[in-house]
Design a protein around this motif. Sequence first.
Motif, PDB file in Angstrom:
ATOM      1  N   LYS A  97       0.831  -1.202   0.000  1.00 46.25           N
ATOM      2  CA  LYS A  97       0.000   0.000   0.000  1.00 46.25           C
ATOM      3  C   LYS A  97       0.866   1.253   0.000  1.00 46.25           C
ATOM      4  CE  LYS A  97      -4.462   0.684  -0.054  1.00 46.25           C
ATOM      5  NZ  LYS A  97      -5.315   0.046  -1.067  1.00 46.25           N
TER       6      LYS A  97
ATOM      7  N   PHE B  47       0.954   4.130  -2.850  1.00 50.25           N
ATOM      8  CA  PHE B  47       0.785   5.569  -2.617  1.00 50.25           C
ATOM      9  C   PHE B  47       2.000   6.338  -3.133  1.00 50.25           C
ATOM     10  CE2 PHE B  47      -2.760   4.830   0.417  1.00 50.25           C
ATOM     11  CZ  PHE B  47      -3.606   5.831  -0.034  1.00 50.25           C
TER      12      PHE B  47
ATOM     13  N   THR C 114       5.036  15.737   3.186  1.00 48.10           N
ATOM     14  CA  THR C 114       3.600  15.740   3.492  1.00 48.10           C
ATOM     15  C   THR C 114       2.852  16.821   2.713  1.00 48.10           C
ATOM     16  OG1 THR C 114       4.089  17.077   5.471  1.00 48.10           O
ATOM     17  CG2 THR C 114       3.815  14.695   5.783  1.00 48.10           C
TER      18      THR C 114
ATOM     19  N   ASN D  49       2.532  15.431  -0.755  1.00 44.01           N
ATOM     20  CA  ASN D  49       1.530  14.358  -0.757  1.00 44.01           C
ATOM     21  C   ASN D  49       0.123  14.932  -0.785  1.00 44.01           C
ATOM     22  OD1 ASN D  49       3.493  12.382  -0.671  1.00 44.01           O
ATOM     23  ND2 ASN D  49       3.239  11.914   1.503  1.00 44.01           N
ATOM     24  N   THR D  50      -0.095  15.972   0.024  1.00 48.11           N
ATOM     25  CA  THR D  50      -1.414  16.603   0.080  1.00 48.11           C
ATOM     26  C   THR D  50      -1.800  17.208  -1.264  1.00 48.11           C
ATOM     27  OG1 THR D  50      -1.279  17.092   2.455  1.00 48.11           O
ATOM     28  CG2 THR D  50      -2.748  18.465   1.143  1.00 48.11           C
TER      29      THR D  50
ATOM     30  N   SER E 246      -2.164  14.552  -4.163  1.00 45.59           N
ATOM     31  CA  SER E 246      -3.358  13.729  -3.971  1.00 45.59           C
ATOM     32  C   SER E 246      -4.623  14.527  -4.256  1.00 45.59           C
ATOM     33  CB  SER E 246      -3.409  13.190  -2.536  1.00 45.59           C
ATOM     34  OG  SER E 246      -2.278  12.399  -2.255  1.00 45.59           O
TER      35      SER E 246
ATOM     36  N   THR F  14     -10.380   6.712   0.373  1.00 45.65           N
ATOM     37  CA  THR F  14      -9.021   6.442   0.830  1.00 45.65           C
ATOM     38  C   THR F  14      -8.109   7.620   0.549  1.00 45.65           C
ATOM     39  OG1 THR F  14      -9.299   4.071   0.446  1.00 45.65           O
ATOM     40  CG2 THR F  14      -7.037   4.896   0.575  1.00 45.65           C
ATOM     41  N   VAL F  15      -8.227   8.187  -0.641  1.00 52.22           N
ATOM     42  CA  VAL F  15      -7.405   9.335  -1.013  1.00 52.22           C
ATOM     43  C   VAL F  15      -7.752  10.545  -0.144  1.00 52.22           C
ATOM     44  CG1 VAL F  15      -6.886  10.982  -2.857  1.00 52.22           C
ATOM     45  CG2 VAL F  15      -7.011   8.535  -3.354  1.00 52.22           C
TER      46      VAL F  15
ATOM     47  N   PHE G  80      -6.075  10.113   3.069  1.00 52.71           N
ATOM     48  CA  PHE G  80      -4.639  10.334   2.882  1.00 52.71           C
ATOM     49  C   PHE G  80      -4.326  11.830   2.860  1.00 52.71           C
ATOM     50  CE2 PHE G  80      -0.864  10.509  -0.024  1.00 52.71           C
ATOM     51  CZ  PHE G  80       0.009   9.758   0.750  1.00 52.71           C
TER      52      PHE G  80
ATOM     53  N   ASN H  14      -2.024  13.717   5.731  1.00 53.32           N
ATOM     54  CA  ASN H  14      -0.815  14.454   5.390  1.00 53.32           C
ATOM     55  C   ASN H  14      -0.925  15.936   5.740  1.00 53.32           C
ATOM     56  OD1 ASN H  14       1.446  12.897   3.767  1.00 53.32           O
ATOM     57  ND2 ASN H  14      -0.514  11.968   3.213  1.00 53.32           N
TER      58      ASN H  14
END
Length: 299
Positions: A6, A10, A58, A61-62, A65, A95-96, A99, A103
């Motif tokens: 997983k 990601f 992070t 990632n934010t 995503s 899920t996203v 996430f 983050n």
Amino acid sequence: MNAISKIVEFGHFVRLSHSLFAMPFALGSMWVAANGFRGMSALEILKLVLLIVGCMVTARNTSMSFNRLVDAKIDAKNPRTAKRHLVTGALSKKTVGAFILFNTILFCAFAWLLNPLAGACSLPVVVALCFYSYWKRFSWLCHWYLGFAIGMSPLGAWIAVRGEFAAFPIFLMFILMLWMGGFDIIYATQDEEIDRQMGLHSVPARFGRKRALKIALGSHLAMLALCVVFGVYWQMGMAWWSIFALMTAAIVYIHLFRKSDDLDTMNRDFFLANVGISVLVMLGLVVWILLGGDVNALR
């Protein structure tokens, strides 16, 4: 094993390898802001580096995503992006969303652990990063807004260390903005036709591929001009000018002397150049401090 898979998934989802574009700028800015870590203990250095890298990862990632989430319907209609995780169902929107929230919380927490100004800026930075996803819906200036969003990284690293704004990292921010804006135009040539069909705004869709590549070159030449101003104003010395010569050679080569017009080859070459330019800027900043540069003497 499932958890590891997983995490790897990601990593592919947010294109973790693309962190190499802005990370060197941020680390170089951190190095200068900390004056080469002079007078700092090993524990203080470790804490600072981990928190800044944590903020970088992070925040990216934010924003990445969020971009994938709001563009899911667009990606489904584009053959190049039709196999992305949200389109294929490999990852769900729920899920996203989780996430993104996870983050964002981590990014804000890391920022507050650095200093009050970094903490106060954290949420506005998240909003600014995520707003990029909407720019291509109304303006072909979206490429430079992406550059600005990524360009905030050296300014953020500076604030993380010194708890204040300064002209030095703001110059770095605009250098990165012009470089990344030009690169994103080149990357967007892949979607020229589909962007037109879907009413999306990009430089290639607005001006065509040939003119878009010239505009990208213009952005990169503007970046080099800003590098000259940067080096002269802060008296960066031979270390900076040696690096500048290498950057100029790389940009001239990839824009003017490349032999292949294949889009895949072109984007691969510019990806490598992107990483190379970022690393060169970082080396220029690192060597400048090592050769006696003093951040406290900056005007």
